[in-house]
Design a protein around this motif. Structure first.
Motif, PDB file in Angstrom:
ATOM      1  N   GLN A  25     -19.695  26.734  40.897  1.00  0.00           N
ATOM      2  CA  GLN A  25     -19.750  26.130  39.640  1.00  0.00           C
ATOM      3  C   GLN A  25     -21.099  25.602  39.463  1.00  0.00           C
ATOM      4  O   GLN A  25     -21.780  24.736  40.338  1.00  0.00           O
ATOM      5  N   TYR A  27     -23.277  23.255  36.925  1.00  0.00           N
ATOM      6  CA  TYR A  27     -23.120  22.114  35.706  1.00  0.00           C
ATOM      7  C   TYR A  27     -24.615  22.482  35.381  1.00  0.00           C
ATOM      8  O   TYR A  27     -25.457  21.750  35.637  1.00  0.00           O
ATOM      9  N   SER A  63     -20.323  25.788  33.618  1.00  0.00           N
ATOM     10  CA  SER A  63     -19.890  24.559  32.773  1.00  0.00           C
ATOM     11  C   SER A  63     -20.544  24.648  31.387  1.00  0.00           C
ATOM     12  O   SER A  63     -21.553  25.320  31.224  1.00  0.00           O
ATOM     13  N   ASP A 110     -17.121  28.227  30.650  1.00  0.00           N
ATOM     14  CA  ASP A 110     -16.032  27.127  30.236  1.00  0.00           C
ATOM     15  C   ASP A 110     -15.955  27.675  28.447  1.00  0.00           C
ATOM     16  O   ASP A 110     -16.757  27.789  27.988  1.00  0.00           O
ATOM     17  N   ASN A 333     -15.704  18.979  42.151  1.00  0.00           N
ATOM     18  CA  ASN A 333     -16.236  19.613  40.836  1.00  0.00           C
ATOM     19  C   ASN A 333     -16.749  18.498  40.021  1.00  0.00           C
ATOM     20  O   ASN A 333     -17.074  17.564  40.372  1.00  0.00           O
ATOM     21  N   HIS A 334     -16.953  18.627  38.770  1.00  0.00           N
ATOM     22  CA  HIS A 334     -17.861  17.904  37.840  1.00  0.00           C
ATOM     23  C   HIS A 334     -17.113  16.791  37.549  1.00  0.00           C
ATOM     24  O   HIS A 334     -17.679  15.845  36.783  1.00  0.00           O
ATOM     25  N   TYR A 395     -18.506  23.671  44.188  1.00  0.00           N
ATOM     26  CA  TYR A 395     -19.312  22.886  43.355  1.00  0.00           C
ATOM     27  C   TYR A 395     -20.768  22.608  43.826  1.00  0.00           C
ATOM     28  O   TYR A 395     -21.196  22.284  44.766  1.00  0.00           O
ATOM     29  N   ARG A 437     -22.944  14.645  39.267  1.00  0.00           N
ATOM     30  CA  ARG A 437     -23.588  15.172  38.204  1.00  0.00           C
ATOM     31  C   ARG A 437     -25.227  15.000  38.161  1.00  0.00           C
ATOM     32  O   ARG A 437     -25.814  15.590  37.342  1.00  0.00           O
TER      33      ARG A 437
END
Length: 567
Positions: A25, A27, A63, A110, A333-334, A395, A437
């Motif tokens: 993932q 971000y 994302s 996403d 994850n975020h 992540y 994040r």
């Protein structure tokens, strides 16, 4: 020529690639900054494709990268078929897809269908339109209560805290399950349904291989004439009949989506973020006539416990067998505290709520946390995860062993979950979600540790230097090198989607299972070393210990993979 034209033949041919994929993932605002403005972007991602290739992943989940005011980290979407100018352009998106496909990495993006942003052209139109207009019917508008409609239609609370209804100048109210800036769509409106089919085709035509569906359980709503109170709403079962969540008719929407996915070769894949009450309810989202796969977040809520891990794995493999899908595994994850930090905190021991609240109540980010133990357990847990059948979601930054960044000044926090809840009832993880994040550290030094040439949009702590890619690249025993080795071995070893528990090795603090092909994963969840069986050591999350008689022991909080001798 589109990015789709550059897809290698192998990627076209492998229709089941998602079933046991390792998915990383990104971000995007916090991965890599290509233009030095402090915000991660597509140019930054393109520059790091060799890093992703060397890591050994099968796919990237990106994302939201759409135009957004960032009221909720990009999950407030202004335009579903464009790229935020702060992040890049459609041409750069195509270049990124081509770069990823060129090294055999697929792309999942996403999709945020429960709500738009309040800057979306439809919502702007709705605000300018009259009551009862078609423009307003695309969202959920209601008259207020009270003598002059001055009170909201119901006393509901949004997921991020505060009222779930906001009043507009002409007196009506609109529903937002999340932030005020995220008005909920009315999925009974045919234009909403048609427009999202357009969006799915738009990105699929640009070479996107799959979709992660945000709040997949929230689209279908049936409010009726008389709205229930918050207390009544909370008491209603979520069995397919709840007014807001996990209604049965949501699967009619996803059946339409599946028809679109199947227009492509290979068929586009999808995974649902669906917070539902039972395995049976979750299985509906993983149906082959629907989205095809659904996240299970069970390991994110579990303590570092052999009993809990075994129950979760057994239950989810049984669920996937019923649906014909494959299960998913995820530790970070975020939206949650990084698992290196979670495992350094006192166990939840079945208590409700998020662990981060305990972290805050303990007196501060560093009180009550054993950072070294947390990372050791996280490495063991990840190696356990990567040995399982099914798809593994990783992540960004966990491959560096990053901990949660807790000490972010209030005036620099960005998450609405932090700002819209009280100090005593901060949802999610107690400090909001900014701590997971924070932009990644790529180098030991520099104004943003190599994230970009300027200052990062969230503050990075000094300890990031020792967890940077530069510090860990090629360093024996580093978390980055562990991930690289494990992901490479996973690709080589992965076969049929099943495992067999080794009951002779399993115990109160030990889990061991064999995968087809004769390789074994064994995890010691306890503190004391245990004997290792005979076999070729493939990888371990921490060094194993040799005994005086030439045998080996597995230390506490450690996982090892072995290839057993052929009998």
């Amino acid at each position: 020529m589109t990015a789709l034209d550059t897809v290698p033949t192998l990627l076209h041919d492998d229709t089941d690639w998602w079933r046991q994929a390792s998915v990383y993932q990104i971000y995007p605002r916090s991965f890599a900054d290509g233009n030095g403005d402090g915000i991660g972007d597509l140019r930054g991602i393109i520059s790091r494709v060799p890093y992703l290739q060397n890591l050994g992943i099968d796919a990237v989940w990106l994302s939201p990268f759409y135009p957004s005011a960032l009221a909720d980290g990009g999950y407030d979407v202004d335009d579903y078929r464009d790229v935020d100018p702060k992040i890049g352009t459609l041409e750069e998106f195509d270049e990124m897809v081509a770069a990823l496909h060129g090294v055999g990495i697929r792309l999942i993006v996403d999709v945020v269908p429960n709500h738009s942003s309040d800057r979306h052209e439809w919502f702007v139109e709705a605000l300018a339109a009259s009551k009862g207009s078609n423009a307003r019917e695309r969202y959920i508008f209601r008259d207020g209560t009270g003598e002059n409609g001055e009170l909201p239609p119901a006393d509901w609370t949004s997921i991020f805290g505060g009222p779930a209804w906001t009043r507009v100048p002409d007196g009506q109210w609109y529903l937002h399950s999340f932030a005020t800036e995220q008005p909920d769509f009315n999925w009974k409106h045919p234009e909403v349904r048609k427009d999202f089919l357009h969006t799915l085709r738009f990105w699929s035509d640009r070479g996107v291989d799959g979709f992660r569906i945000d709040v997949a359980h929230g689209l279908a709503k049936d409010l009726g004439e008389a709205l229930p109170s918050k207390a009544e709403l909370s008491a209603m079962p979520k069995d397919g009949t709840h007014p807001l969540w996990d209604r049965d008719e949501v699967h009619e929407i996803y059946a339409e989506w599946r028809s679109v996915f199947n227009e492509y070769t290979p068929a586009r894949t999808a995974v649902a973020e669906a917070w539902v009450e039972t395995p049976e309810r979750r299985a509906k989202y993983a149906s082959p006539t629907g989205l095809g796969q659904a996240f299970n977040f069970d390991l994110m809520d579990a303590d570092f416990s052999a009993a809990q891990f075994r129950d979760i794995v057994s239950d989810n493999l049984a669920q996937s067998a019923v649906t014909g899908s494959s299960t998913t595994w995820v530790f970070s994850n975020h939206d949650g505290i990084r698992h290196a930090t979670r495992y350094g905190l006192p166990p939840r021991a079945g208590r409700p709520g998020k662990q981060g609240a305990d972290w805050v109540l303990a007196g501060g980010p560093e009180d009550g946390i054993d950072r070294a133990l947390g990372l050791r357990r996280a490495r063991a847990a990840t190696l356990f995860e990567l040995a399982l059948p099914g798809s593994a979601y990783l992540y960004q930054g966990e491959e560096l062993g990053l901990h949660e960044v807790a000490e972010i000044p209030d005036d620099q926090r960005q998450d609405p979950a932090f700002w819209r809840t009280t100090a005593d009832d901060r949802g999610h993880d107690g400090l909001g979600r900014d701590g997971c994040r924070v932009p990644l550290p790529w180098t030991r030094s520099g104004s943003s540790f190599g994230f970009g040439t300027g200052t990062a949009h969230l503050p990075q702590p000094a300890w990031f230097a020792d967890f940077s890619v530069e510090a860990e690249d090629g360093a024996e025993g580093s978390t980055l090198e562990l991930y690289r080795k494990a992901l490479r071995l996973r690709t080589e070893l992965q076969s049929a989607e099943k495992l067999t528990w080794d009951e002779d090795l399993c115990g109160i603090d030990v889990l061991a299972f064999e995968r087809p092909g004769g390789w074994l994963s064994i995890t010691n969840f306890g503190a004391d070393a245990v004997a290792l069986p005979e076999g070729e050591m493939l990888v371990s999350s921490a060094p194993v210990e040799a005994t005086a008689d030439g045998h080996h022991q597995l230390p506490g909080a450690t996982t090892a993979w072995l290839r057993r001798p052929v009998s």
